[in-house]
Write a protein that holds these residues in place. Sequence first.
Motif, PDB file in Angstrom:
ATOM      1  N   ARG A   1      64.131  20.547 -14.771  1.00  8.28           N
ATOM      2  CA  ARG A   1      64.737  20.118 -16.027  1.00  8.28           C
ATOM      3  C   ARG A   1      65.399  21.296 -16.731  1.00  8.28           C
TER       4      ARG A   1
ATOM      5  N   ASP B   1      66.484  14.833 -20.146  1.00  9.40           N
ATOM      6  CA  ASP B   1      66.301  15.733 -18.993  1.00  9.40           C
ATOM      7  C   ASP B   1      65.941  14.949 -17.737  1.00  9.40           C
ATOM      8  N   PHE B   2      65.084  13.962 -17.900  1.00  5.26           N
ATOM      9  CA  PHE B   2      64.638  13.157 -16.766  1.00  5.26           C
ATOM     10  C   PHE B   2      65.830  12.457 -16.123  1.00  5.26           C
TER      11      PHE B   2
ATOM     12  N   ARG C   1      65.992  21.569 -20.035  1.00  7.54           N
ATOM     13  CA  ARG C   1      65.338  21.820 -21.325  1.00  7.54           C
ATOM     14  C   ARG C   1      66.315  22.434 -22.339  1.00  7.54           C
TER      15      ARG C   1
ATOM     16  N   CYS D   1      68.114  14.950 -14.324  1.00  9.78           N
ATOM     17  CA  CYS D   1      67.608  15.340 -12.999  1.00  9.78           C
ATOM     18  C   CYS D   1      68.038  14.324 -11.942  1.00  9.78           C
TER      19      CYS D   1
ATOM     20  N   HIS E   1      63.580  15.526 -23.742  1.00  8.26           N
ATOM     21  CA  HIS E   1      62.782  15.379 -22.525  1.00  8.26           C
ATOM     22  C   HIS E   1      63.199  14.132 -21.743  1.00  8.26           C
TER      23      HIS E   1
END
Length: 169
Positions: free
Chosen positions: A68, A49-50, A70, A53, A46
């Motif tokens: 995202r 993913d941030f 994932r 982005c 997670h």
Amino acid sequence: MKKRIISSINHNLNNAIALLDAIDSDTYKDVSVGPYYSSIGSHIRHTLDFFDCIINGLDSNNIDLTARKRDEILSTDKSAAIQHIYNLQETLVSYINVNTDYLIHVTDNMGQGKITVNYTIESILSHANSHAVHHYATIGYILDNLGIDIKIPGFGYNPTTPVNKREGI
């Protein structure tokens, strides 16, 4: 300022690598701790993913934090997560001398639908770093509940937490 922010992020990402090196794959994937039953791997994925982005949206000047990927491989494969972190760190370092004297459009969903606001690259990177620290704290909670004692100084604590209260996991 950008150099210092990226250095701080990379320090925190190095702490994630230290953690991944210290735990086994079963611990990385363990989903037995309530109340959320999420794994350390899902929290690492997670946070990555941030950052992804941000990287994926910079060229178009449209960072969408709801887009995202994932990638579940990052949630279950420590080696893939470590390699992803190394790649991320390399990309972040490449931004140090890039002109970022403009506003970046950042889209997120705060619970009532998507909203787009303006950030600078420094502010979105700072936000991503704080977001990672927040998830590191949750990882510390998971490890504690699993009875695993690993010491990584400051891991999961905001740097503004008083030192006598900031032991790390």
